[in-house]
Structure formats: structure tokens, C-alpha cells
Design an enzyme around this catalytic site. Structure first.
Site, short mmCIF file in Angstrom:
data_model
loop_
_atom_site.label_atom_id
_atom_site.label_comp_id
_atom_site.label_asym_id
_atom_site.label_seq_id
_atom_site.Cartn_x
_atom_site.Cartn_y
_atom_site.Cartn_z
N TYR A 274 0.87 -1.17 -0.16
CA TYR A 274 0.02 -0.01 0.02
C TYR A 274 0.81 1.28 0.06
O TYR A 274 1.73 1.36 0.97
CB TYR A 274 -0.85 0.08 1.39
CG TYR A 274 -1.73 1.23 1.38
CD1 TYR A 274 -2.89 1.41 0.27
CD2 TYR A 274 -1.50 2.29 1.88
CE1 TYR A 274 -3.90 2.39 0.22
CE2 TYR A 274 -2.60 3.63 1.78
CZ TYR A 274 -3.48 3.46 1.07
OH TYR A 274 -4.25 4.84 0.86
N LYS B 156 3.18 9.33 9.32
CA LYS B 156 2.92 8.60 10.47
C LYS B 156 3.63 9.11 11.70
O LYS B 156 3.53 10.03 12.52
CB LYS B 156 2.58 7.00 10.22
CG LYS B 156 1.63 6.55 9.16
CD LYS B 156 1.40 5.31 9.14
CE LYS B 156 0.65 4.91 8.12
NZ LYS B 156 -0.79 5.46 8.09
N ASP C 62 8.97 3.42 0.31
CA ASP C 62 7.95 3.99 1.02
C ASP C 62 8.14 3.81 2.23
O ASP C 62 7.86 2.57 2.97
CB ASP C 62 6.57 3.45 0.44
CG ASP C 62 5.41 4.09 1.13
OD1 ASP C 62 5.60 4.80 2.47
OD2 ASP C 62 4.40 3.66 0.71
#
Length: 450
Positions: A143, A274, A246
Site C-alpha cells: 500500500y 505517521k 515508501d
């Protein structure tokens, strides 16, 4: 505790005004619980139930919910009347960029966004501008955000993507409508840990970039095989595409220099989010200066746009600064603490599950973990899809939630330990897990587990 009527009523009310009743549809689950408060390692729902939390905003609140040091930094910024002006530079963004670049070896300069998806979008756009190519490679089961290039093959059914293919690629399994068919032809999906399939794509298409989580954490904890990341670095150098890590999830959760500082592989570009601001909405794209300078390229035809009213919003930037300062503090010893807790949880779960005689594997990287009901460490999505007991995983998670231990109630989603967790939290978690496991594996016949 097996029903949440107030939560269901809130969801029903929200659905009158919000499609689906939630503003990010990947938050919908069964059960749907409305959480109202969080402090440290604990959260409370609208019913008044208390939980030890291992969801942590999809791993965002690495220091714990409402960390007092981060909140105080934000409070001081509010009291100083910090302003969102939308004109000119700010001192905060410069301070953050300097501190960030000092700690992440591959990041020579950076830009700030509001989300991780924006960061990955910009990274892929830079790669296309640099290389003059259009095609990209992404991972089956990964993702990397919501945009067209990566809105695919997140947790696919094998009916949709077919059996394992190597070397080769998988069909584009869109997670959203509205993606043009012609755009899908530019995106090539391969399994993680499969260098042969990357080479297969490179022989057939002009590839601008390959983007991946260096540890595949969208489907739990899938680690790179020996030589895999090194192989990607070599292929990128040989074929002239950009390697993008990522690290929105792996980033500061695993080390202050990102997972790349642990594996020793430097990507061309990296994205973060995050944990970098302990849950405040901030993303980062950074990398080699020669690529980042495409944001200010003198040739208009090569210049990549970055814009956003809320980029480096003062309160989120202050939160990010305070987070980096705490993560690097020799007083707090954040990584030492969470890694010790992670080991304690792993040892305890291994002991509990070993007593059942059923297949399992506890995968862990530092403070992130995932329990698989299969007899070996997973190597890619197809391995999990073929061997993991998804029904048992779902039941296991729901039973733990009913006992006040919250992991996201969707199979193969990562659990996250925060700095706020304590030894007592881990011991309580293990005690309640043992009770759940005993009932699941010993009191209920295997045929009835669902």
C-alpha cells in the site's frame, strides 16, 4: 463486551451525511467501534470500554496517544499565535528539514506534505520527470497511497489476480473506480522478494521507478530476503530507474534513520509519514538533491509542481520537531524500550501458541508485529493468501477486542507497540491472549472456528 450499540448508532447517524459513515473508508471494520479518547497505550470507546491499543492510528502514534511532550510543544505554538500565512518561508519548516536530513542518510533535501499519499504521489512524479519514462513497478500486497499509480492489488483475492507467476506480472486489481484504463497499462504489479519479475518488466517497458515498503507492512510483517533490496538497488543503477522506499510506516518506527539505515540500502527517494509527527498529519518526501531539485528545475518543462496550503502547517511541524527530538533523546531511549517490549511480546506469544500444536509464525520488526496462522515466515502476498488461516485470524482478533486488547479487526494487519506501552501492558496482553487461545484451540473443535 460483545456489542457496541452506541458506536453503531453513531455510524448510522453519520451515514446520513457521510458516505459509509466514516471519512476514510479503510477504517470500516467489523466490529465498528467509535473511540473517543486515548492516553498513552490506552484508548476508550463511546461505550466506556477501555483497551490496550495496538492499532495506534495505523502505526502513527509511535510515542503513544497524546504524548505529553508533543502536546506541550503544540500547545506552546498555539499560545504563541503561530500563523498559517501561505506566503514566504517559515523558520519551523527549515528547522525540521535540517534535523530530518541529519538523521536520514539518503535524504539531502526534502519537501513537506500533509499526508503520506501526497508524498508518494510527488515521488513518482519526480521519477517520471527525471527519467522521461512513464511506467512504474509496485508490489502485490503493498500500500503506497490512494492515487492512480498505486490504488491497486492491496489485499487481492487470488480469483482476481491469479496464481503465483514468476517471472511475470499480475493484473491491475483496482481498489477504486475512476482509474482510466490507459493509466493502468503504465503500472506493473509483481510480488515482493521477486527480482526475476522485476527484470521481466524491465525488459519490456521503460520504467521510471519502482516503489515499495522495504518491509511489506501492509500485509503484516513480510521481510526482505537476503540480497533482495541490494538486488533492487543494482537493477535501478543498471537500468536507470529510481528506487523509491515508501517508509511511511517503516520510517521512524524502526530507527531514527528509517529502515534504510538498518538494511544499509540507500534509495533515490524516500517517503515518510505517521510516526514522524506522532500521528499529526505530516508527510515527507526526501532524497538525493539532484532529484529533489526538480521541484525548482530551471527548465519549465522538467519542473515538478509541489503546492499545498497546509504543507508545513505550524502545529504539525512543531509536533514533528518535538517527535524527532524525543526519538533522539538519550534520556528517553525510545527504541531500546520498544524493542525490549517487542521481544517480550514475541517470546510470550510464541510460548502460548506453541502449546496448541497448531501452525503459526510470529513475525516482528522492532515494535511492529503480526501473528500468522501458517507454519513459516511469509515471503510475499501469494504465500500468505495460500497458507494463512484468514477466518481464524479474524476470530482471534475479535475475541481479543472483546477482552480489551485492540488490534485492527482485519486479518494480517500489523500490530504496533508504542513507547507508552509498559511491561504491565504486555503481561496483561499475554494473559488475555492465553485465555483467548485456550478457548479457540482447546474448547472449540477446529471445525467450528470461524
Amino acid at each position: 463486551m460483545n456489542t457496541w450499540p452506541k458506536s453503531q448508532e453513531i455510524l448510522k447517524t453519520n451515514e446520513q451525511w457521510i458516505p459509509g459513515g466514516v471519512v476514510s473508508l479503510n477504517r470500516k471494520s467489523d466490529p465498528n467501534i467509535c473511540f473517543t479518547r486515548g492516553v498513552g497505550s490506552r484508548v476508550w470507546d463511546v461505550e466506556g470500554n477501555e483497551y490496550i491499543d495496538y492499532q495506534a492510528g495505523f502505526a502513527a502514534t509511535f510515542l503513544g496517544h497524546n504524548d505529553p511532550d508533543i502536546n506541550e510543544a503544540v500547545r506552546q505554538a498555539m499560545n504563541s499565535d503561530a500563523v498559517l500565512m501561505g506566503a514566504g518561508p517559515t523558520d519551523l519548516e527549515g528547522q525540521f528539514a535540517e534535523l530530518f536530513c541529519k538523521h536520514v542518510p539518503s535524504v539531502e533535501s526534502l519537501q513537506i506534505t500533509s499526508t503520506g499519499s501526497e508524498a508518494t504521489y510527488h515521488a513518482m512524479r519526480i521519477a517520471r520527470a527525471v527519467t522521461g519514462r512513464d511506467h512504474v513497478i509496485v508490489m502485490q500486497g503493498g500500500y503506497n497511497g490512494w492515487h492512480n499509480d498505486v490504488a491497486c492489488n492491496v489485499i487481492s483475492s487470488l480469483n482476481d489476480v491469479g496464481p503465483r507467476v514468476s517471472p511475470g506480472e499480475y493484473p491491475f486489481d483496482a481498489i477504486s473506480a475512476g482509474i482510466p484504463e490507459v493509466h493502468k497499462s503504465l503500472v506493473h504489479i509483481v510480488n515482493y522478494n521477486d527480482l526475476d519479475s522485476v527484470e521481466y518488466i524491465l525488459k519490456r517497458h521503460p520504467v521510471a521507478c519502482l516503489i515499495l515498503e522495504p518491509i511489506l507492512q501492509n500485509i503484516g510483517i513480510v521481510k526482505p530476503k537476503a540480497g533482495y533490496l541490494e538486488g533492487l538497488r543494482q537493477l535501478a543503477d543498471e537500468h536507470g530507474f529510481l528506487l523509491i522506499f515508501d517508509e511511511v510506516k517503516t520510517g521512524f518506527r524502526h530507527a531514527i534513520g528509517g529502515y534504510q539505515s538498518l538494511c544499509g540500502i540507500q534509495p533515490d527517494l524516500s517517503t515518510f509519514g505517521k510516526a514522524v509527527a506522532n500521528g499529526y498529519p505530516l508527510g515527507v518526501i526526501g532524497g538525493k538533491k539532484k532529484y529533489m531539485d526538480y521541484f525548482v528545475h530551471p527548465d519549465r518543462d522538467k519542473r515538478v509542481l509541489i503546492a499545498g496550503t497546509y504543507n508545513a502547517f505550524p502545529l504539525t511541524t512543531v509536533a514533528a520537531l518535538a517527535t524527532l527530538q524525543k526519538l533522539t533523546s538519550p534520556v528517553h531511549k525510545v527504541y531500546e524500550h520498544v524493542h525490549q517490549l517487542g521481544q517480550r511480546l514475541e517470546d510470550g506469544l510464541n510460548t502460548i501458541l506453541a502449546s496448541t500444536g497448531r501452525p503459526f509464525h510470529l513475525a516482528r520488526q522492532g515494535s511492529a508485529y503480526c501473528l500468522y496462522f501458517m507454519d513459516h515466515a511469509p515471503v510475499d502476498f501469494h504465500d500468505i493468501a495460500a497458507n494463512h488461516d484468514f477466518a481464524l485470524d479474524k476470530t482471534y482478533r475479535v475475541k481479543l477486542i472483546e477482552k480489551g486488547i485492540f488490534n485492527f479487526p482485519l486479518p494480517i494487519k500489523q500490530g504496533s507497540i508504542s513507547f507508552a506501552h509498559t511491561v504491565q501492558d504486555i503481561e496483561e496482553t499475554l494473559e488475555k491472549t492465553e485465555d483467548v487461545v485456550t478457548r479457540l484451540f482447546q474448547q472449540i473443535p477446529h471445525s467450528q472456528i470461524a
